[in-house]
Design an enzyme around this catalytic site. Structure first.
Site, PDB file in Angstrom:
ATOM      1  N   CYS A 154      54.628  87.345  41.232  1.00 13.62           N
ATOM      2  CA  CYS A 154      55.265  87.649  39.947  1.00 13.62           C
ATOM      3  C   CYS A 154      54.544  88.764  39.196  1.00 13.62           C
ATOM      4  O   CYS A 154      55.003  89.194  38.141  1.00 13.62           O
ATOM      5  CB  CYS A 154      55.343  86.391  39.094  1.00 13.62           C
ATOM      6  SG  CYS A 154      56.271  85.090  39.913  1.00 13.62           S
ATOM      7  N   HIS A 203      62.962  85.938  34.164  1.00 10.33           N
ATOM      8  CA  HIS A 203      61.870  86.502  34.943  1.00 10.33           C
ATOM      9  C   HIS A 203      62.365  87.125  36.243  1.00 10.33           C
ATOM     10  O   HIS A 203      62.155  86.589  37.326  1.00 10.33           O
ATOM     11  CB  HIS A 203      60.849  85.375  35.206  1.00 10.33           C
ATOM     12  CG  HIS A 203      59.635  85.785  35.946  1.00 10.33           C
ATOM     13  ND1 HIS A 203      59.164  87.067  35.994  1.00 10.33           N
ATOM     14  CD2 HIS A 203      58.775  85.052  36.698  1.00 10.33           C
ATOM     15  CE1 HIS A 203      58.071  87.112  36.731  1.00 10.33           C
ATOM     16  NE2 HIS A 203      57.819  85.907  37.181  1.00 10.33           N
TER      17      HIS A 203
END
Lengths: 399, 492
Positions: free
Chosen positions: A89, A345
């Protein structure tokens, strides 16, 4: 010869960010072009002036595909180097690091960093299921992101002897605060207001994380064009935002395999944070950092990160959160744009989306969200799980 | 002469109540009236013949482990009619999970309800030698939903170590009768048994074949029925056991409880489960008669030595029975036994194809939970790695193999995950730390809501990690389960 660090060697020439959300109508190509168009307008240059590009995507099997092709195709780049990076991420921050280092080294005058992810092509909610490698899949626990990050809460409340319900309330405030900020942001995915009561009574995802303790899942892209201060000035820029620090710390197995980690914090964030402060010359972050965008994939992540970044004392973040220290009108506003909580996200894009908000704030261009005269912003972008992760801490400020 | 040196048992913690089954089928020929009493042991979704065999063996090997002995096993025989693999040796997987090494003879014994007694008899009759031998009987019995045997069958396993030293029970004599009496059958490609009428099985089968075999075994040993202290009889049909006792002239109090109402009939494993229970309470110089019924009969007569009572398993059969959790939800039984076509959701669509090359390279980790212990800094770690994990050490190639299965552990962090696919949500997992060092981010098994805390005591259990449904391949690995037996949730 000692390394001198990255401080003030590279400036941001322009940035762009797509609208984040369930972009049912948009391909990866559309998201890339949307962010890029804004960025180029801001930078005031032509595509032909870009020497090299870095593309961040994490879930290659989903949409964009592997390699540098998706970016080069979408923008019809003139056969320049495009490097695809993936570091969980934190991929977006890795793209920026590649571009900044390329400029700092003198190999490039102008470089592009772009992160994009199209998550909403799976058919189900939440992050896509991920493959883990043939050996890992045989012995790692079958964990999800919420299940892994939820573990922070069990360890944090045990370590600091905080009743689970009180911690849960502080976590709820993290989300309520982010939605107050995100509601003011036209690019955010979720723009509704939350109440603590609603957060506390939401269905459980991974105990003690309820639905509203988890960030959204969305599609989006963000990008930056970087260059040297000299070139920026030669292009007519006067109000320059420079990179003060870029640090990355990667787990080596100690947290999950050795006895020293207590599970209530991020070892890597502490290391990357300390190095970033040193690189940027910051000695008292709680006073010197104007605002932060941190990796609030889950409410508990943001809460413990405040301690890991030395913005709260050990065991005190839950009180600071509850007291509003990280609210828009608090001491060090956190997620002034709404954070992952409201943006969702899209993995490759998030690090650059955070940077985009700090950039706007430093330039006084954040509109209804504008904070009072910020000079130094921190971007924390984390990938993996608490027990094994990669953590990027970047600091940018006025040159 | 070779004899039994140790014993252990395993019964799945889950017990399906017969009342729950009767309730579910009440529309379908139910007789009404009072719900039936009792329950049957049922495998959890991640248990099968292999995992139960490993746990029964670990129960029996406990005294050896406690003494720190590393017994040298010459053979392991796994008896079952419900082995998960037709052409991949099941006993070999058990041997790897028990870290018994490579130089031993591993065999699967199957094909009949006599498989358990035949395995035990074969091991008792084999030539004496210095090495120990392991016999395990394990059964995971299935029927179609609603079949009469659904509530009568049960799942469980028993294990015995055999050797020439420290014998607690030795063989006095035996008899085997082999007859193709087809009370039921199951073709190789079939999942379920096909049974003939019970009255015929009882009158022409059990009541005629068993007495012949028992009489012959008694004659072989020169004993009379009255000399037998413990009579272990199978229960293929109700009430047959009492009729045999009466017909043969056994003492009524000698008849060993069958646990039909607590575990159910565990088939080929059942006489051995009952033997494990008898060995836990038998006195020196007592005789035990053990019989099975399946295409004939095996009858084994044992005599305990003065060493009986000197070894005891970790939990034993009674301990395993007491470690009980009632299941009132028949749907759970259907789901865990693939008796219902169940929606698993998109998150279950992933392809957990196992790289057999990789499995082979790290077989010690996957099957034996073998990690490393650094020669330089003594740090234990999982998995064993090229560089030591201790930041103060980081020595290269410094680790000796270290087996973690029997090391107690504690919870460092945990959560209950309602998102990840698991056949029995929520998925519990977390970070555990082993006593003496070493950590693992592990799947947890057998957790009941509200039971986990940071610091909770855990023990490792060999379980199915996940099933590759496309290729029907079972991935096995170790999970952490709560050490303390929870209190029964409902009374009997």
């Amino acid at each position: 010869m000692m390394a001198t660090g990255i401080k003030d060697k590279v400036v941001i020439l322009g940035m762009g960010c797509s609208r984040f959300g369930e972009r049912w109508e948009a391909d990866v190509e559309d998201l890339i072009v949307e962010a890029y168009a804004e960025c180029m307008k801001d930078a005031g240059i032509e595509t032909s002036q870009i020497d090299a590009a870095w593309l961040a995507t994490a879930k290659d099997e989903l949409h964009a595909g592997k390699g540098g092709l998706p970016l080069s195709f979408a923008l019809r780049l003139p056969n320049i180097p495009v490097t695809r990076v993936e570091n969980f991420c934190a991929s977006g921050s890795e793209a920026l690091r590649g571009a900044v280092y390329a400029v700092a080294s003198g190999a490039c005058d102008i470089a592009l960093a772009l992160g994009v992810e199209k998550l909403k092509d799976t058919g189900y909610g939440g992050l896509p299921e991920a493959t883990r490698g043939v050996l890992n899949s045989m012995w790692w626990a079958n964990y999800s992101a919420p299940g892994a990050f939820a573990q922070l809460a069990s360890a944090y409340s045990a370590k600091h002897r905080i009743p689970a319900q009180e911690l849960k309330q502080a976590m709820a405030h993290v989300s309520v605060k982010s939605h107050e900020n995100g509601a003011k942001n036209e690019k955010a995915h979720l723009r509704n207001l939350l109440t603590e009561e609603k957060v506390l009574n939401a269905p459980m995802v991974a105990e003690p994380l309820g639905t509203f303790d988890c960030c959204g899942v969305s599609d989006g892209a963000a990008c930056a064009i970087v260059t040297t201060p000299e070139i920026a000035r030669s292009l007519g820029k006067t109000d320059l935002i420079s990179v003060k620090a870029l640090q990355l710390s990667v787990s080596n197995g100690v947290e999950s395999g050795f006895h020293t980690w207590d599970g209530s914090h991020f070892l890597t964030t502490r290391i990357a944070g300390r190095k970033a402060y040193q690189e940027a010359g910051i000695t008292d972050p709680r006073k010197q950092i104007s605002l932060t965008e941190v990796h609030d994939c889950f409410s508990i992540t943001e809460l413990v990160t405040m301690e890991d970044l030395a913005l709260s004392d050990e065991g005190q973040a839950w009180r600071d959160v509850r007291d509003g220290f990280f609210d828009a009108d608090g001491g060090v506003p956190c997620q002034i744009d709404g954070g992952l909580k409201c943006f969702g996200h899209p993995i490759g894009a998030s690090g650059l989306r955070m940077t985009y908000e700090i950039y706007l704030q430093l330039l006084g261009r954040a509109g209804k969200r504008q904070t009072n005269n910020p000079s130094m912003g921190l971007i924390h972008n984390l990938g993996g799980a608490p027990h094994q992760n990669v953590c990027s801490v970047a600091i940018i400020g006025n040159l | 002469m070779r004899g039994i040196t140790g014993f252990g048992a395993y019964v799945p913690r889950l017990r399906l109540t017969r009342g729950a089954v009767a309730q579910a089928h009440s529309w379908n020929g139910g007789r009404g009236g009072k719900p039936p009493a009792g329950e049957r042991a049922m495998c959890n979704w991640d248990e099968d013949v292999i995992t139960m065999a490993v746990e029964a063996a670990r129960d029996g090997l406990h005294p050896l482990n406690e003494r720190g002995a590393s017994p040298d096993f010459g053979s392991i025989c796994l008896a079952s009619t419900s082995l998960p693999h037709a052409d991949r040796q099941n006993a070999g997987i058990v041997a790897m999970a028990l870290n018994l090494g490579e130089q031993l003879n591993t065999t699967d014994m199957t094909g009949s309800q006599r498989a358990g007694t035949s395995a035990l008899l074969g091991a008792l009759q084999a030539d004496a030698g210095p090495r120990q031998h392991l016999v395990i009987a394990s059964e995971h019995r299935g029927t179609r939903a609603g079949a009469p045997h659904e509530t009568r069958f049960g799942d469980g396993a028993a294990a015995f170590t055999l050797g020439c030293d420290n014998v607690i029970a030795k063989l006095l004599g035996s008899e085997t009768i082999s007859l193709d009496f087809v009370d039921h059958f199951r073709a190789s490609e079939e999942k379920y048994d096909y049974y003939w009428e019970e009255r015929w099985i009882r009158d022409e089968g059990v009541m005629k074949i068993l007495p012949r075999a028992i009489q012959a075994a008694l004659a072989n040993t020169g004993l009379s029925a009255q000399d037998i202290d413990h009579v272990i009889l199978p229960a293929p049909v109700p009430q047959a056991r009492q009729k045999i006792v009466a017909k043969m002239g056994f003492r009524e109090e000698a008849l060993v409880a069958s646990h039909e109402g607590t575990i159910g009939d565990t088939g080929a494993a059942h006489p051995l489960l009952m033997l494990a229970e008898v060995l836990a309470r038998a006195k020196p110089e007592q005789t035990i008669l053990l019989a099975s019924f399946g295409q004939g009969s095996d009858v084994i007569i044992l005599r305990t030595t003065e060493l009986i009572g000197s070894v005891s398993p970790r939990l034993g059969l009674n301990g395993a029975i007491a470690r009980r959790r009632a299941v009132e939800d028949y749907g759970k039984y259907l789901a865990f036994n693939d008796l219902i076509d169940r929606e698993l959701g998109m998150r279950a669509e992933g392809d957990p194809k196992t790289a057999l090359t990789q499995l082979w390279r790290r077989r010690d980790l996957i099957f034996g939970l073998v990690g490393g212990e650094c020669r330089k800094c003594n740090t234990r770690q999982l998995p064993r790695s090229r560089y030591c994990i201790n930041p103060e050490c980081n020595a290269l190639d410094s680790q000796e193999p270290f087996a973690f299965p029997n090391v107690p552990a504690r919870v460092v962090t945990w959560s209950a995950d309602h998102l990840s696919f698991t056949p029995d949500p929520p998925a519990y997992y977390g970070l555990i730390e082993f006593e003496g060092g070493g950590r693992m981010f592990a799947n947890f098994g057998e957790i009941e809501a509200g039971e986990l805390n940071v610091g909770s005591a855990m023990r490792m259990a060999f379980r199915i990690k996940e099933v590759d449904r496309k290729r029907n391949f079972r991935r096995y690995f170790w999970k952490a389960i709560p050490e303390a037996a929870p209190q029964p949730t409902t009374g009997e």
